[in-house]
Motif scaffolding. Sequence first.
Motif, PDB file in Angstrom:
ATOM      1  N   ARG A 128       0.809  -1.228   0.000  1.00 60.10           N
ATOM      2  CA  ARG A 128       0.000   0.000   0.000  1.00 60.10           C
ATOM      3  C   ARG A 128       0.843   1.280   0.000  1.00 60.10           C
ATOM      4  NH1 ARG A 128      -2.566   0.007   5.224  1.00 60.10           N
ATOM      5  NH2 ARG A 128      -0.534   0.843   5.775  1.00 60.10           N
ATOM      6  N   VAL A 142      -6.029   1.622  -2.994  1.00 62.06           N
ATOM      7  CA  VAL A 142      -5.112   2.682  -3.428  1.00 62.06           C
ATOM      8  C   VAL A 142      -4.957   2.649  -4.949  1.00 62.06           C
ATOM      9  CG1 VAL A 142      -2.665   3.368  -3.414  1.00 62.06           C
ATOM     10  CG2 VAL A 142      -3.811   2.841  -1.264  1.00 62.06           C
ATOM     11  N   GLN A 158       1.565   3.717  -3.576  1.00 55.02           N
ATOM     12  CA  GLN A 158       1.054   5.089  -3.485  1.00 55.02           C
ATOM     13  C   GLN A 158       2.115   6.103  -3.925  1.00 55.02           C
ATOM     14  OE1 GLN A 158      -1.915   5.621  -1.437  1.00 55.02           O
ATOM     15  NE2 GLN A 158      -1.837   7.798  -1.102  1.00 55.02           N
TER      16      GLN A 158
END
Length: 238
Positions: free
Chosen positions: A14, A51, A18
């Motif tokens: 994650r 995400v 990002q």
Amino acid sequence: MQELSVVIPTFNERDNIQTLVPAVLAVFADHDIDGEIVVVDDNSNDGTIAVVRALEREHSAVHLLLREGPASLSRAWLEGFEAASKANIVCIDADLCHDPKLFPLMLERLNSCDVVIGSRYLADATSGEGKSIAAKLASKLGQYANRIFLGMSETDSSHSFRMFRKSVFDAIKGQMRSEGNVFLIEFLLRAKRNGAGVSEVPIVYGERTYGETKLRVGKESLRYLRFLFKSVLMGQRA
Ligand SMILES: Nc1nc2c(ncn2[C@@H]2O[C@H](COP(=O)(O)OP(=O)(O)OP(=O)(O)O)[C@@H](O)[C@H]2O)c(=O)[nH]1
Ligand SMILES: [Mg+2]
């Protein structure tokens, strides 16, 4: 304008994905690259999927490919390369250990060869200290064995950071058998046996900051030994 599909396998990345996706998009914009990003996820449970879905909504160049069945890094690479729609493909880890700013140099190299490897072992390369001694040793021993038993001339025949023409993958995809990281060695061996020209560029191999490693050195080493034994038995050299 050069074409490039960036294939990123993810499992629980994650915080890394990002950061990585915008960094890749910036390289596309700064260097006038006709690019796309294919994130191949194995049903992460840390929010990676949400995400990437949000990035996908925001940027038309971003695509999420959700795998089905048991998690498999080699299947993720295979399916990601298959889904790539551009003439060139670059394979990059999600964990921010590989710098997308190298893409333009690698693309330029592709004008005179078919596969460009980001090498951790060329003279000008630097590698972080974060890896376990077992992982470092297995990698180094593998490089020697690949040179001696498989006739590979590269300094880093097992690294995931590599760029190649899609046509190289298309020519060998039906022959690929290996599971796990050995996939990368099999890919290079088959590409070279098929006549692909290979070049290497030195990289700065960064350290994983967020998330955990998925590498299981013992399991991967056994897979590698099986592959090596079979290749030698069948007389398969580069
Ligand atoms: N889709 C998918 N991706 C995976 C799987 N296992 C690992 N990955 C991804 O593959 C890349 C490489 O995995 P890493 O855990 O970083 O392995 P490594 O680079 O050998 O080891 P470290 O950098 O020390 O953590 C990362 O982007 C992972 O998220 C998997 O089973 N499925
Ligand atoms: Mg990594």
